[in-house]
Write an enzyme that holds these catalytic residues in place. Structure first.
Site, PDB file in Angstrom:
ATOM      1  N   TYR A 131      60.634  58.593 -71.210  1.00  0.00           N
ATOM      2  CA  TYR A 131      59.658  58.017 -70.289  1.00  0.00           C
ATOM      3  C   TYR A 131      59.211  59.042 -69.254  1.00  0.00           C
ATOM      4  CZ  TYR A 131      57.600  54.875 -66.825  1.00  0.00           C
ATOM      5  OH  TYR A 131      56.748  54.276 -65.930  1.00  0.00           O
ATOM      6  N   LYS A 174      55.415  60.667 -68.846  1.00  0.00           N
ATOM      7  CA  LYS A 174      54.621  60.495 -67.634  1.00  0.00           C
ATOM      8  C   LYS A 174      54.278  61.835 -66.978  1.00  0.00           C
ATOM      9  CE  LYS A 174      54.015  56.092 -67.735  1.00  0.00           C
ATOM     10  NZ  LYS A 174      52.660  55.515 -67.912  1.00  0.00           N
TER      11      LYS A 174
END
Length: 275
Positions: free
Chosen positions: A170, A174
């Site tokens: 994640y 990002k």
């Protein structure tokens, strides 16, 4: 080279914030941040397409949005990981609304797996949704923004720092989106397209709650403690956890002419958490 960005210095505030006559696409638009973003864009006068894997719910939510705000709203099926699906949805939006002026890359996933236990399939899935999905959406948006427009990427404070154990995919995805925001702004400026990012901290949406519960259950089964997702907001300087509408209002700013001088930036909507 001519860059087609108008000077709106003399415009009244009401005109600067109005989105009347503009067409917006919000991916992952049926719940959470996407739903709140679509609501604010429609309130400002934009016609809105809710793009989601759940086409039936997207159509239902779009109908409710249209009734509340007196705008055109449609629901379309979109799998952001599939370039053909994104292109097909873009064509449906073009046919229904007549064009695209605003595209919000909001769809994302938030699984938690320790690095030593995460398999390739899960890693690739996170990057497919969170990073490739932004590439797919931005490309199709740019192809349809005949008169320029704005692309807004929902990033995360995870695009600025590490977060918690189990979130390597994640956080990596990002950081990728934050970098893409800068690079795509550079590439698309000559087409009159601005690209901005908005980086929320943890907001208790349906998706985030489900991901937090799944992570806690997974860690519990392994006999280890895991921090609850609300602890991610423990550094809030405003004394409360953010709401979906807190983030939607920042996205609205990015979508309007109030932010016309800005491109390539990622705005931290984090209540001071990353200070």
């Amino acid at each position: 080279m001519s860059y087609p960005f108008a000077d709106v210095s003399g415009a009244p505030v009401a005109d600067l914030i109005s989105l009347k006559g503009r067409r917006a696409v919000v991916t992952g638009g049926v719940q959470g941040l996407g739903r709140a973003i679509a609501e604010r864009l429609a309130e400002a006068g934009a016609d809105v397409a809710l793009a989601d894997l759940d086409e039936g719910r997207a159509a239902e939510e779009a109908g409710a949005l249209a009734r509340r705000h007196g705008v055109r709203a449609v629901g379309v099926r979109m799998d952001v990981t599939d370039a053909t699906s994104v292109a097909d949805a873009g064509e449906k939006v073009l046919g229904s609304l007549g064009g695209v002026d605003i595209w919000v890359n909001n769809a994302g996933i938030f699984p938690s797996s320790p690095l030593l236990e995460m398999d390739d399939e899960e890693w690739d899935r996170v990057f497919a949704v969170n990073a490739r999905g932004v590439r797919n959406g931005t490309r199709e948006a740019a192809r349809r923004m005949a008169d320029g427009g704005v692309v807004i990427n929902v990033v995360s404070t995870a695009g600025f720092r590490g977060v918690a154990p189990g979130l390597s995919a994640y956080v990596g995805s990002k950081h990728a989106v934050r970098g893409m925001t800068r690079q795509l702004a550079l590439e698309l400026a000559p087409r009159g397209i601005r690209v901005l990012g908005v980086a929320p901290s943890y907001v208790p949406t349906e998706g985030n709650r489900a991901a937090a519960v799944a992570a806690l259950e997974k860690r519990g089964a392994q006999g280890a403690d895991a921090p609850g997702a609300p602890a991610a907001m423990s550094q809030s300087l405003i004394g409360r956890v953010g709401t979906p509408d807190d983030i939607a209002r920042v996205v609205l700013f990015c979508a309007t002419d109030l932010s016309l001088i800005m491109t390539g930036s990622t705005l931290l909507a984090d209540a001071g958490e990353t200070i």
